[in-house]
Design a protein around this motif. Sequence first.
Motif, PDB file in Angstrom:
ATOM      1  N   ALA A 285      -8.652   6.126   6.396  1.00 33.96           N
ATOM      2  CA  ALA A 285      -8.142   5.406   5.220  1.00 33.96           C
ATOM      3  C   ALA A 285      -6.854   4.657   5.559  1.00 33.96           C
ATOM      4  CB  ALA A 285      -7.899   6.396   4.078  1.00 33.96           C
ATOM      5  N   ILE A 286      -6.006   5.277   6.385  1.00 35.39           N
ATOM      6  CA  ILE A 286      -4.753   4.635   6.795  1.00 35.39           C
ATOM      7  C   ILE A 286      -5.042   3.345   7.557  1.00 35.39           C
ATOM      8  CG2 ILE A 286      -2.787   4.868   8.373  1.00 35.39           C
ATOM      9  CD1 ILE A 286      -2.693   7.853   7.561  1.00 35.39           C
ATOM     10  N   ARG A 287      -6.028   3.419   8.466  1.00 33.10           N
ATOM     11  CA  ARG A 287      -6.380   2.231   9.248  1.00 33.10           C
ATOM     12  C   ARG A 287      -6.994   1.154   8.371  1.00 33.10           C
ATOM     13  NH1 ARG A 287      -8.072   6.258  12.894  1.00 33.10           N
ATOM     14  NH2 ARG A 287     -10.223   6.027  12.180  1.00 33.10           N
ATOM     15  N   GLN A 288      -7.895   1.529   7.500  1.00 39.92           N
ATOM     16  CA  GLN A 288      -8.580   0.546   6.657  1.00 39.92           C
ATOM     17  C   GLN A 288      -7.615  -0.148   5.701  1.00 39.92           C
ATOM     18  OE1 GLN A 288     -11.839   2.567   4.741  1.00 39.92           O
ATOM     19  NE2 GLN A 288     -12.943   2.927   6.659  1.00 39.92           N
ATOM     20  N   LEU A 289      -6.653   0.601   5.189  1.00 39.89           N
ATOM     21  CA  LEU A 289      -5.699   0.030   4.234  1.00 39.89           C
ATOM     22  C   LEU A 289      -4.468  -0.578   4.929  1.00 39.89           C
ATOM     23  CD1 LEU A 289      -5.751   2.871   1.539  1.00 39.89           C
ATOM     24  CD2 LEU A 289      -6.841   0.623   1.378  1.00 39.89           C
ATOM     25  N   ASN A 290      -4.378  -0.343   6.248  1.00 39.41           N
ATOM     26  CA  ASN A 290      -3.206  -0.789   7.016  1.00 39.41           C
ATOM     27  C   ASN A 290      -1.923  -0.274   6.382  1.00 39.41           C
ATOM     28  OD1 ASN A 290      -1.870  -2.096   9.113  1.00 39.41           O
ATOM     29  ND2 ASN A 290      -1.614  -3.987   7.940  1.00 39.41           N
ATOM     30  N   TYR A 291      -1.939   1.028   6.084  1.00 34.60           N
ATOM     31  CA  TYR A 291      -0.785   1.660   5.443  1.00 34.60           C
ATOM     32  C   TYR A 291       0.355   1.820   6.438  1.00 34.60           C
ATOM     33  CZ  TYR A 291       2.152   5.368   3.516  1.00 34.60           C
ATOM     34  OH  TYR A 291       3.211   6.114   3.081  1.00 34.60           O
TER      35      TYR A 291
ATOM     36  N   ILE B 207       0.854  -1.190   0.000  1.00 34.17           N
ATOM     37  CA  ILE B 207       0.000   0.000   0.000  1.00 34.17           C
ATOM     38  C   ILE B 207       0.889   1.239   0.000  1.00 34.17           C
ATOM     39  CG2 ILE B 207      -1.769   1.283   1.258  1.00 34.17           C
ATOM     40  CD1 ILE B 207      -2.740  -1.341   0.059  1.00 34.17           C
ATOM     41  N   THR B 208       0.571   2.188  -0.885  1.00 36.31           N
ATOM     42  CA  THR B 208       1.371   3.405  -1.004  1.00 36.31           C
ATOM     43  C   THR B 208       0.587   4.609  -0.512  1.00 36.31           C
ATOM     44  OG1 THR B 208       0.586   3.958  -3.233  1.00 36.31           O
ATOM     45  CG2 THR B 208       2.431   2.403  -3.062  1.00 36.31           C
ATOM     46  N   ILE B 209       1.297   5.722  -0.401  1.00 40.42           N
ATOM     47  CA  ILE B 209       0.654   6.960   0.022  1.00 40.42           C
ATOM     48  C   ILE B 209      -0.385   7.413  -1.012  1.00 40.42           C
ATOM     49  CG2 ILE B 209       2.382   8.469  -1.037  1.00 40.42           C
ATOM     50  CD1 ILE B 209       2.144  10.278   1.432  1.00 40.42           C
ATOM     51  N   LEU B 210      -0.165   7.051  -2.287  1.00 43.30           N
ATOM     52  CA  LEU B 210      -1.146   7.371  -3.333  1.00 43.30           C
ATOM     53  C   LEU B 210      -2.445   6.615  -3.094  1.00 43.30           C
ATOM     54  CD1 LEU B 210      -1.894   8.742  -5.988  1.00 43.30           C
ATOM     55  CD2 LEU B 210      -0.804   6.835  -7.205  1.00 43.30           C
ATOM     56  N   ASP B 211      -2.353   5.346  -2.683  1.00 39.66           N
ATOM     57  CA  ASP B 211      -3.560   4.564  -2.376  1.00 39.66           C
ATOM     58  C   ASP B 211      -4.355   5.220  -1.251  1.00 39.66           C
ATOM     59  OD1 ASP B 211      -2.924   2.516  -4.237  1.00 39.66           O
ATOM     60  OD2 ASP B 211      -1.556   1.608  -2.772  1.00 39.66           O
TER      61      ASP B 211
END
Length: 341
Positions: free
Chosen positions: A41-47, A4-8
Amino acid sequence: MGKITILDVAQSAGVSVATVDRVLNRRNGVRKVTVERVESAIRQLNYQPDRLAARLARSRDYRFCFVLPTGNNVFMVTLGEEVRAAAERMAPERVVIDMRLTDVFDGHALAHTLDQIGDIYDGVAVVALDHPSVREAISGLTQRGVTVVTLVSDIPGSKRVHYAGIDNTAAGRTAASLLGKFLGSRQGEVGLIAGSLALRDHIERQFGFEQIMTHEFPHLSILPVREGRDDWQRVEEVTTQLMKEHPNLVGLYNAGGGTRGIISALEKAKRERDIVFIAHELTDHARKALIRGTVDAIINQDAGHEVRSAVRVLLAKADNGPLIEAQERIRIDIFLRDNLP
């Protein structure tokens, strides 16, 4: 799924990459509702931000310093070995870890060491003495933008950001419960030895120990605490004197270092079988004495975990990243000769 990237994160939150970067680095200029959307979004994507890449982009190393005690305390020597191991491990990640030794039993000497560190470090981890001069030195470091973590011994209420160590009051209560249960219905006197009552970890252990002994084992008499400055030869002298003055001594709790000295005193006096002895830290001397039966139980803290925790906290603060509180909780280990690792 790839990394997962910062763009995602930006696409999921419906914002720009620049906005995500501002949220990650805690910079101003982003509305609260937008911050919440990005964090969701960070939590959901586990970035997981690439902190090493960020450090490389900054074109400079992080510098941390561990301030540890001088002397022959075996646990502190082990702590120093763990610091050196951490320094080797973190070097490829552009993190420099130095170590300085000082007399942590002397508030002015410790404060002087902290004052002399200057502005070359991003963070400091210190085995702390609860002393006004040390509090002031920690305050001075934080005012200069240096993150301070206390290690093994804490100074609550100071401007340190985190304490990497066990719950020492709970450790003292645990020692009392073990000692009381080992002694059973035997009556007599119980000795308590500490390194220094200026060290908060030793004070807290004493408090927890006396709390349980007084309320749950009233048939045992607690003697006034004696100090040995964690020096095993001095601790041996204190123990020998204690046994001479109190022939009805049935139990001993060492809340600090210098366990080797108590082992030596008990065995020289041929009293290793009739005095129940609870110690701290699974050193080589303590381990062998536990197997022989001179030591009855050891309360241990993981020096490696404490050093790694301190490094993680200092890194998180330097990177403006989150802390995982559960990961930084240092547990209390109890060892008998039957469950030695």
